[in-house]
Structures are given as structure tokens and as C-alpha cells.
Design a protein around this motif. Sequence first.
Motif, PDB file in Angstrom:
ATOM      1  N   GLU A 233      89.025-110.272  64.970  1.00 26.80           N
ATOM      2  CA  GLU A 233      87.740-110.665  64.407  1.00 26.80           C
ATOM      3  C   GLU A 233      87.819-110.526  62.890  1.00 26.80           C
ATOM      4  N   ARG A 236      83.807-108.182  58.563  1.00 27.02           N
ATOM      5  CA  ARG A 236      82.496-108.500  58.017  1.00 27.02           C
ATOM      6  C   ARG A 236      82.454-108.081  56.552  1.00 27.02           C
ATOM      7  N   THR A 237      81.816-108.895  55.741  1.00 25.43           N
ATOM      8  CA  THR A 237      81.761-108.618  54.308  1.00 25.43           C
ATOM      9  C   THR A 237      80.334-108.737  53.785  1.00 25.43           C
ATOM     10  N   LYS A 238      80.111-108.118  52.670  1.00 26.75           N
ATOM     11  CA  LYS A 238      78.853-108.314  51.953  1.00 26.75           C
ATOM     12  C   LYS A 238      79.197-108.606  50.496  1.00 26.75           C
ATOM     13  N   GLU A 321      84.435-105.413  52.231  1.00 25.38           N
ATOM     14  CA  GLU A 321      84.457-105.317  53.681  1.00 25.38           C
ATOM     15  C   GLU A 321      83.525-104.203  54.128  1.00 25.38           C
TER      16      GLU A 321
END
Length: 322
Positions: A233, A236-238, A321
Motif C-alpha cells: 500500500e 499515506r502522506t500529508k 509520510e
Amino acid sequence: MAVTSFNFTTLSILRNSIQNLVYSRLSQTHNKTLSLYAPIHSFPLANRPKSAGMCQLAQAIKGDDEVLLQGVADRSTVEAVKNVLEMAKRASLRREVLHTNFLTPPVLKESLFVLEKLADVKAIAQGGYPEAERCRISVGHAEELTTSPDIITALSITGNFSFQPCSHGDFLGAILGTGIAREKLGDILMQGEKGAQILIVPELADFLVSTLDKVGNVSVSCARIPLLALEYEPPRTKSFKTVEASVRVDALASAGFNISRSKLVSLISNGDVRVNWTTVTKNGTTLKTGDIISVSGKGRLKIGEINQTKKGKYAVELIREV
């Protein structure tokens, strides 16, 4: 006096003719070697110095590597890229396919950049799955390398990690503890309580299956799995922006990881900060768009778009991340 002038002119013509003939024969002898660099170097006979010979031809061939490597942006990877280049030359001349070990992202990027310049060489990079960071490169003559070679094996490491979670470093340490060198190992895909999946060179897969029995304090079993069974997967990042007085690593990493500048300086001194997978030794290292900062225990941070403000500061996009 007229006779002397005639003899000197005649000798000069004969000397030039012999030199041109020698260079022509040498070029034919080394045609396969020179053809590798056809797009980079061309040696028209009329432009060759009158003293051309075997020594200068050898120097020209040797110098090609230096010309190709001039485009390598990351100077810390030059030696590793040079080794890949030498492998590519051997593969093309012998008309065979050769494979590197797993390469770090900077070496992979620079190697592919250099190999694109070679006329008769084809290169294929594989890491086991599309988003792989550490990859192997297969190189060979374009007529020989027609399909993607089977050069990567996937293994699943399972155990009861519910009560004793293990980190990426725990799995890496356990694998290296069996005697396997880091360059023989690709990415490690963490699977939480289930364990991890790893990529490895095929010739060491059976060895690891029979040898690895523990990660940390958890007993494990290791088995081969198809590459298609890999579970990955994307992280996820911001994304957020910061305005800083400079684009130094200590300024941007401090803002990105939300830690004090003094703490970050201490981490740099301890060798815990890396830029593009290379350990940073100076606080003032400047960064650019696309650079990746990693801090031990903190994760990774990618530098996005950089714009200078009217006041001379820098508005920087940071992608972290989570």
C-alpha cells in the motif's frame, strides 16, 4: 634548395598517410568498443592530431567513462555508477545479459541516466513491484535483452507479532544477521502483526528460508511467495507549506518533523539524518525540489515546490509520510 624542399614535402605526405592508415586499422580493431559510445564521441580522421596512435586511441576510450559520468548529479554515487557502466560495457561486448545487485534509489537513478547514453545497451530496472525503491538493473546488448529476466524472489516472513511488534530495522537486522549482504536484499514490506514480505536475489532465497528462524524475540517461518502475492500500500502522506529563511536541511527538516533546530543538529551529528539515502554531515546542506529527507525514528519527508517570496524568504511545500 628546390630538391630539399621537394623531399621534405614528400616525407611529410608519406608520414601523414602512414599515420592515417594506422589510425584507420586501430579504429577497425576497436570498432566494437567505440560503437558503445557513438552518440558521445566521434573522431573524424581529418580532425585527428598528426600524432594519433594506439596510445591516444586508448586514452580516448578510457576518457569516455569520464564524459558519461560528468552528468551524474550526485557525486557520492559516482563510483557505484561507474561499476554499473563497466558491467554494461562487458555485457554489450560479450553479447550477454548481466545483472546488478539491488541498488539504492540514488545509484539506480544515476545509473539509468548514464546507460541511456550508450548506443548498443539496453537496461531494465526491477524491484519486484512497481513502487519498489531498491531495484536491480539488467543490462545487455539490445538484441539480447528482449524480455525482463527473472532475477527477484519474494519471501514471506510470518510469526506472532501481536504482543511483540517488530520494526523494519528488526527485520533487516535479523536478515543481515544470517550473513546476507545488504545489497542482496531489496525492499522490506511491513505487514504489522503478520510479519513482513521481502525481496531477495533468487540464489539466496533457499538459504534464508532454511536459516531465518527469529526476528527480535519472535519465532518466525520463511517461505517463497509469487511476486503477484506481494501486498503493498503506498504510504499515506500529508502536505503542508512553511516559509523559511533558507532551504538548508536543518531548517526544512526541523519544520517538517516539528522538532527544534537544536535537536535536529544533534541528530545530524549522530548520523541519524539522510538526504536521498546519503547520511548528511553538515547542517548547511541545501535542498531542492524532489529531495527526500529521512530521520531515524521519524520517517521521511519529501521537498515539494519551492518559491521565493518578495521578502527574500522561501515558501516550501513539504510532503510527509504519516
